[in-house]
Scaffold this active site. Structure first.
Site, PDB file in Angstrom:
ATOM      1  N   HIS A 261     -21.078   1.604 -16.943  1.00 47.78           N
ATOM      2  CA  HIS A 261     -22.204   1.135 -17.744  1.00 47.78           C
ATOM      3  C   HIS A 261     -23.678   1.987 -17.091  1.00 47.78           C
ATOM      4  O   HIS A 261     -23.443   2.195 -16.144  1.00 47.78           O
ATOM      5  CB  HIS A 261     -22.130  -0.231 -17.657  1.00 47.78           C
ATOM      6  CG  HIS A 261     -22.249  -0.773 -16.297  1.00 47.78           C
ATOM      7  ND1 HIS A 261     -23.269  -1.028 -15.424  1.00 47.78           N
ATOM      8  CD2 HIS A 261     -21.224  -1.452 -15.700  1.00 47.78           C
ATOM      9  CE1 HIS A 261     -23.107  -1.374 -14.328  1.00 47.78           C
ATOM     10  NE2 HIS A 261     -21.706  -1.836 -14.236  1.00 47.78           N
TER      11      HIS A 261
ATOM     12  N   ASP B 254     -24.909  -1.155  -7.501  1.00 42.84           N
ATOM     13  CA  ASP B 254     -23.860  -2.030  -7.992  1.00 42.84           C
ATOM     14  C   ASP B 254     -22.675  -1.005  -7.511  1.00 42.84           C
ATOM     15  O   ASP B 254     -22.382   0.024  -7.556  1.00 42.84           O
ATOM     16  CB  ASP B 254     -23.483  -1.701  -9.372  1.00 42.84           C
ATOM     17  CG  ASP B 254     -22.406  -2.407 -10.120  1.00 42.84           C
ATOM     18  OD1 ASP B 254     -21.558  -3.186  -9.234  1.00 42.84           O
ATOM     19  OD2 ASP B 254     -22.394  -2.472 -11.251  1.00 42.84           O
TER      20      ASP B 254
ATOM     21  N   HIS C 290     -26.675  -3.959 -15.850  1.00 43.61           N
ATOM     22  CA  HIS C 290     -26.066  -3.581 -16.946  1.00 43.61           C
ATOM     23  C   HIS C 290     -27.344  -3.229 -17.764  1.00 43.61           C
ATOM     24  O   HIS C 290     -27.758  -3.818 -18.509  1.00 43.61           O
ATOM     25  CB  HIS C 290     -25.065  -4.689 -17.800  1.00 43.61           C
ATOM     26  CG  HIS C 290     -23.796  -4.776 -17.164  1.00 43.61           C
ATOM     27  ND1 HIS C 290     -23.026  -5.862 -17.587  1.00 43.61           N
ATOM     28  CD2 HIS C 290     -23.239  -4.146 -16.111  1.00 43.61           C
ATOM     29  CE1 HIS C 290     -21.991  -5.891 -16.816  1.00 43.61           C
ATOM     30  NE2 HIS C 290     -22.094  -4.897 -15.891  1.00 43.61           N
TER      31      HIS C 290
ATOM     32  N   TYR D 298      -5.215  -4.113 -12.175  1.00 48.77           N
ATOM     33  CA  TYR D 298      -5.016  -5.649 -11.990  1.00 48.77           C
ATOM     34  C   TYR D 298      -3.482  -5.789 -12.157  1.00 48.77           C
ATOM     35  O   TYR D 298      -3.353  -5.830 -13.619  1.00 48.77           O
ATOM     36  CB  TYR D 298      -5.917  -6.448 -12.547  1.00 48.77           C
ATOM     37  CG  TYR D 298      -7.531  -5.639 -12.655  1.00 48.77           C
ATOM     38  CD1 TYR D 298      -8.309  -6.028 -11.761  1.00 48.77           C
ATOM     39  CD2 TYR D 298      -8.072  -4.767 -13.366  1.00 48.77           C
ATOM     40  CE1 TYR D 298      -9.647  -5.539 -11.344  1.00 48.77           C
ATOM     41  CE2 TYR D 298      -9.103  -4.087 -13.317  1.00 48.77           C
ATOM     42  CZ  TYR D 298     -10.138  -4.717 -12.272  1.00 48.77           C
ATOM     43  OH  TYR D 298     -11.188  -3.921 -12.221  1.00 48.77           O
TER      44      TYR D 298
ATOM     45  N   ASP E 125     -37.520 -31.118 -11.071  1.00 44.41           N
ATOM     46  CA  ASP E 125     -38.723 -30.206 -10.984  1.00 44.41           C
ATOM     47  C   ASP E 125     -38.317 -29.089 -10.022  1.00 44.41           C
ATOM     48  O   ASP E 125     -39.525 -28.371  -9.765  1.00 44.41           O
ATOM     49  CB  ASP E 125     -39.811 -31.093 -10.506  1.00 44.41           C
ATOM     50  CG  ASP E 125     -39.679 -31.889  -9.249  1.00 44.41           C
ATOM     51  OD1 ASP E 125     -38.543 -31.592  -8.587  1.00 44.41           O
ATOM     52  OD2 ASP E 125     -40.436 -32.417  -8.367  1.00 44.41           O
TER      53      ASP E 125
ATOM     54  N   GLU F 183     -16.443   2.883 -12.254  1.00 49.38           N
ATOM     55  CA  GLU F 183     -15.538   1.923 -11.693  1.00 49.38           C
ATOM     56  C   GLU F 183     -14.146   1.941 -12.363  1.00 49.38           C
ATOM     57  O   GLU F 183     -14.254   0.581 -12.932  1.00 49.38           O
ATOM     58  CB  GLU F 183     -16.509   0.575 -11.758  1.00 49.38           C
ATOM     59  CG  GLU F 183     -17.162   0.277 -13.212  1.00 49.38           C
ATOM     60  CD  GLU F 183     -17.772  -1.015 -13.286  1.00 49.38           C
ATOM     61  OE1 GLU F 183     -17.324  -1.910 -12.926  1.00 49.38           O
ATOM     62  OE2 GLU F 183     -18.917  -1.074 -13.703  1.00 49.38           O
TER      63      GLU F 183
ATOM     64  N   HIS G 185     -14.376 -11.362 -12.930  1.00 51.01           N
ATOM     65  CA  HIS G 185     -15.760 -11.808 -12.593  1.00 51.01           C
ATOM     66  C   HIS G 185     -15.468 -13.134 -11.713  1.00 51.01           C
ATOM     67  O   HIS G 185     -16.370 -14.090 -11.829  1.00 51.01           O
ATOM     68  CB  HIS G 185     -16.596 -12.235 -13.694  1.00 51.01           C
ATOM     69  CG  HIS G 185     -17.201 -10.900 -14.438  1.00 51.01           C
ATOM     70  ND1 HIS G 185     -17.826 -10.991 -15.848  1.00 51.01           N
ATOM     71  CD2 HIS G 185     -17.118  -9.650 -14.027  1.00 51.01           C
ATOM     72  CE1 HIS G 185     -17.976  -9.683 -16.195  1.00 51.01           C
ATOM     73  NE2 HIS G 185     -17.958  -8.854 -15.396  1.00 51.01           N
TER      74      HIS G 185
ATOM     75  N   HIS H 110     -10.970  -3.067 -18.814  1.00 48.72           N
ATOM     76  CA  HIS H 110     -12.421  -2.745 -18.999  1.00 48.72           C
ATOM     77  C   HIS H 110     -12.786  -1.429 -19.129  1.00 48.72           C
ATOM     78  O   HIS H 110     -12.002  -0.420 -18.954  1.00 48.72           O
ATOM     79  CB  HIS H 110     -13.391  -3.418 -17.849  1.00 48.72           C
ATOM     80  CG  HIS H 110     -12.853  -3.116 -16.477  1.00 48.72           C
ATOM     81  ND1 HIS H 110     -13.394  -1.986 -15.948  1.00 48.72           N
ATOM     82  CD2 HIS H 110     -12.029  -3.493 -15.397  1.00 48.72           C
ATOM     83  CE1 HIS H 110     -13.199  -1.700 -14.543  1.00 48.72           C
ATOM     84  NE2 HIS H 110     -12.066  -2.830 -14.480  1.00 48.72           N
TER      85      HIS H 110
ATOM     86  N   ASP I 270     -17.549  -6.824  -5.068  1.00 56.16           N
ATOM     87  CA  ASP I 270     -18.218  -6.300  -5.904  1.00 56.16           C
ATOM     88  C   ASP I 270     -19.530  -6.851  -5.740  1.00 56.16           C
ATOM     89  O   ASP I 270     -19.817  -7.994  -6.198  1.00 56.16           O
ATOM     90  CB  ASP I 270     -17.613  -6.535  -7.422  1.00 56.16           C
ATOM     91  CG  ASP I 270     -18.636  -5.815  -8.431  1.00 56.16           C
ATOM     92  OD1 ASP I 270     -19.791  -5.355  -8.034  1.00 56.16           O
ATOM     93  OD2 ASP I 270     -17.930  -5.568  -9.557  1.00 56.16           O
TER      94      ASP I 270
ATOM     95  N   ARG J  71     -10.691  -2.329  -7.666  1.00 53.18           N
ATOM     96  CA  ARG J  71     -11.627  -1.613  -8.207  1.00 53.18           C
ATOM     97  C   ARG J  71     -12.407  -0.987  -7.194  1.00 53.18           C
ATOM     98  O   ARG J  71     -12.449  -1.520  -6.176  1.00 53.18           O
ATOM     99  CB  ARG J  71     -12.333  -2.690  -9.131  1.00 53.18           C
ATOM    100  CG  ARG J  71     -13.458  -1.954  -9.867  1.00 53.18           C
ATOM    101  CD  ARG J  71     -14.037  -2.812 -10.849  1.00 53.18           C
ATOM    102  NE  ARG J  71     -14.768  -4.056 -10.312  1.00 53.18           N
ATOM    103  CZ  ARG J  71     -14.356  -5.381 -10.320  1.00 53.18           C
ATOM    104  NH1 ARG J  71     -13.009  -5.659 -10.899  1.00 53.18           N
ATOM    105  NH2 ARG J  71     -15.133  -6.352  -9.855  1.00 53.18           N
TER     106      ARG J  71
ATOM    107  N   GLU K 108     -15.950   1.294  -7.242  1.00 54.44           N
ATOM    108  CA  GLU K 108     -17.342   1.261  -8.159  1.00 54.44           C
ATOM    109  C   GLU K 108     -18.466   2.077  -7.226  1.00 54.44           C
ATOM    110  O   GLU K 108     -18.619   1.727  -6.173  1.00 54.44           O
ATOM    111  CB  GLU K 108     -17.777   0.211  -8.861  1.00 54.44           C
ATOM    112  CG  GLU K 108     -18.918   0.383  -9.422  1.00 54.44           C
ATOM    113  CD  GLU K 108     -19.462  -1.251  -9.851  1.00 54.44           C
ATOM    114  OE1 GLU K 108     -20.283  -1.233 -11.135  1.00 54.44           O
ATOM    115  OE2 GLU K 108     -19.142  -2.034  -9.500  1.00 54.44           O
TER     116      GLU K 108
END
Length: 447
Positions: free
Chosen positions: A357, A274, A364, A398, A43, A394, A246, A353, A263, A415, A417
């Site tokens: 975006h 972001d 996104h 890698y 619950d 971004e 991710h 990637h 990130d 990365r 961004e």
């Protein structure tokens, strides 16, 4: 009870713009529901977050609410929401109720949620088109079908129900692509808070900490400056974990010599930020780390230069890609020519990637990346950027271990961004409250 927006005028203006578009197409009725509450387990519920399209038009954040917009001879905006209830409010907090909601949020009328089945079919009559999120969720689809059937039953005496249905989401996506002044101001606040959180993480990080400790520092900085939530699940990735795109913040220990990829962005008043930064746990980039880091920053600079009104959305990606691919060749990660690497896609081994975006109410955000209205079967051109659009830039790199990869670069993931507002002459990176150049990051970490 959550506080209403300081200024309801932008929400009323958006409703009016949508109704003008509906009226230009012959008129109609739009029906949207907010998000449902969801059970986490037993619950216990997940923290509630309203639907972005619904909020965009209303500013109303309570669950179990519907918006009806009637575009015709006389425009009407009608809200259906939970009524006041003393016992429920004891457990859940105060509600606006229909009367206060209409007054605070500028609706023409408001009714208890239980009146939906009675009133909506009548509101549908004599409006040719029903605008709604078609094939969205079973609850909404089922109620729309029932209301259309009930409207058909009421259609005696010369009244007619809608004969056409249109998905309202593409219309709203097109509107949401261009941010108004109030949205930009809110996103600047989110950007400032998130940049401060990244700067805090850089100041406190040290070898021996765990990834989740860095996440805790970020969350603390978000909340103490008024952010209501994270905009997405935070990524804190140490060492080889940064090569997982991710990767969630986990228990890995930051070792001396590791890079840490963070990130993270907050959400404030429903708008996302972001940011990604990659920095050394010990405060100093090694030679190979610095080479890959500077390459990524150079790629971001090239992408930012290609982000301007009239440029295609994909221009930034192509600009970043050329810089990254040439850098991969220079550092002996790849062999061949630049054109050959770009044509073959060999670069995707280290950069898999895209470079950005849309950003807004969703991290996104909605909106097509290609121009609408092109004939079926033809590849649509990339959408042209316009002043007021908000997007991320971004690029990353890698490098996983492999026999044909120089060992000095193994397990380095980077990365960088930032959030970019398209201006009249180019773009503004609104998240540069946290440094991006390696020397500036090292200087901040020495504080």
């Amino acid at each position: 009870m959550s506080l209403p927006p300081d200024d309801i005028a932008p929400f009323a203006a958006r409703r009016q713009r949508l109704m003008e578009r509906m009226r230009a197409d012959g008129g109609g009725i739009a029906i949207l529901a907010t998000a449902q509450e969801a059970i986490r387990n037993r619950d216990a519920e997940y923290p509630y977050r309203h639907d972005s399209d619904f909020f965009y038009l209303t500013g109303f954040t309570e669950p179990d609410a519907w918006l009806v917009l009637v575009a015709g001879a006389t425009d009407r905006a009608v809200l259906f929401c939970r009524p006041r209830h003393v016992e429920h409010e004891l457990w859940e907090g105060k509600r606006f109720g229909p009367e206060a909601a209409a007054a605070y949020f500028g609706f023409d009328d408001a009714h208890p949620i239980d009146a939906l089945d009675e009133l909506v079919p009548a509101l549908m009559l004599d409006h040719p088109t029903l605008y709604a999120p078609l094939a969205g969720d079973k609850r909404t689809d089922g109620r729309l079908r029932r209301w259309l059937a009930a409207a058909q039953e009421k259609s005696r005496g010369g009244h007619t129900p809608p004969t056409r249905q249109q998905d309202v989401r593409p219309l709203l996506a097109g509107m949401r692509l261009i941010k108004d002044a109030s949205e930009i101001a809110t996103m600047r606040r989110a950007a400032k808070i998130s940049a401060g959180a990244h700067a805090r993480a850089m100041r406190v990080v040290r070898p021996g900490m765990r990834e989740y400790e860095i996440e805790a520092e970020l969350l603390y900085e978000f909340r103490r400056h008024g952010a209501q939530s994270v905009a997405y699940n935070t990524i804190v990735a140490a060492g080889a974990n940064a090569c997982v795109l991710h990767y969630p913040a986990g228990e890995a220990v930051l070792r001396d010599g590791d890079l840490v990829l963070v990130d993270a962005g907050c959400e404030i008043d429903s708008y996302a930020s972001d940011i990604t930064r990659t920095f050394p746990a010990n405060g100093r980039y090694s030679g190979p780390q610095r080479a890959l880091y500077d390459l990524t920053v150079a790629a971001q600079d090239a992408a930012a230069q290609a982000t301007a009104p009239g440029r295609g959305f994909n221009d930034a990606h192509e600009a970043a890609l050329r810089v990254l691919a040439q850098g991969m060749l220079d550092l002996k990660l790849l062999k061949g020519s630049l054109d050959g690497v770009l044509e073959s896609g060999d670069y995707s081994r280290f950069y898999m990637h895209r470079t950005g975006h849309w950003l807004g109410l969703d991290v996104h955000d909605v909106g097509d990346y290609r121009e609408p209205g092109t004939a079926a079967g033809a590849e649509r051109p990339w959408r042209k950027l316009e002043t007021g659009m908000m997007l991320t830039i971004e690029p990353g790199i890698y490098v996983r271990p492999a026999d044909d990869v120089p060992e000095a670069y193994w397990n380095i993931g980077i990365r960088t961004e930032d959030d970019a507002l398209v201006t009249d002459v180019g773009c503004e990176l609104i998240t540069r409250g946290v440094p991006v150049q390696a020397t500036e990051i090292e200087a901040l970490m020495r504080e």
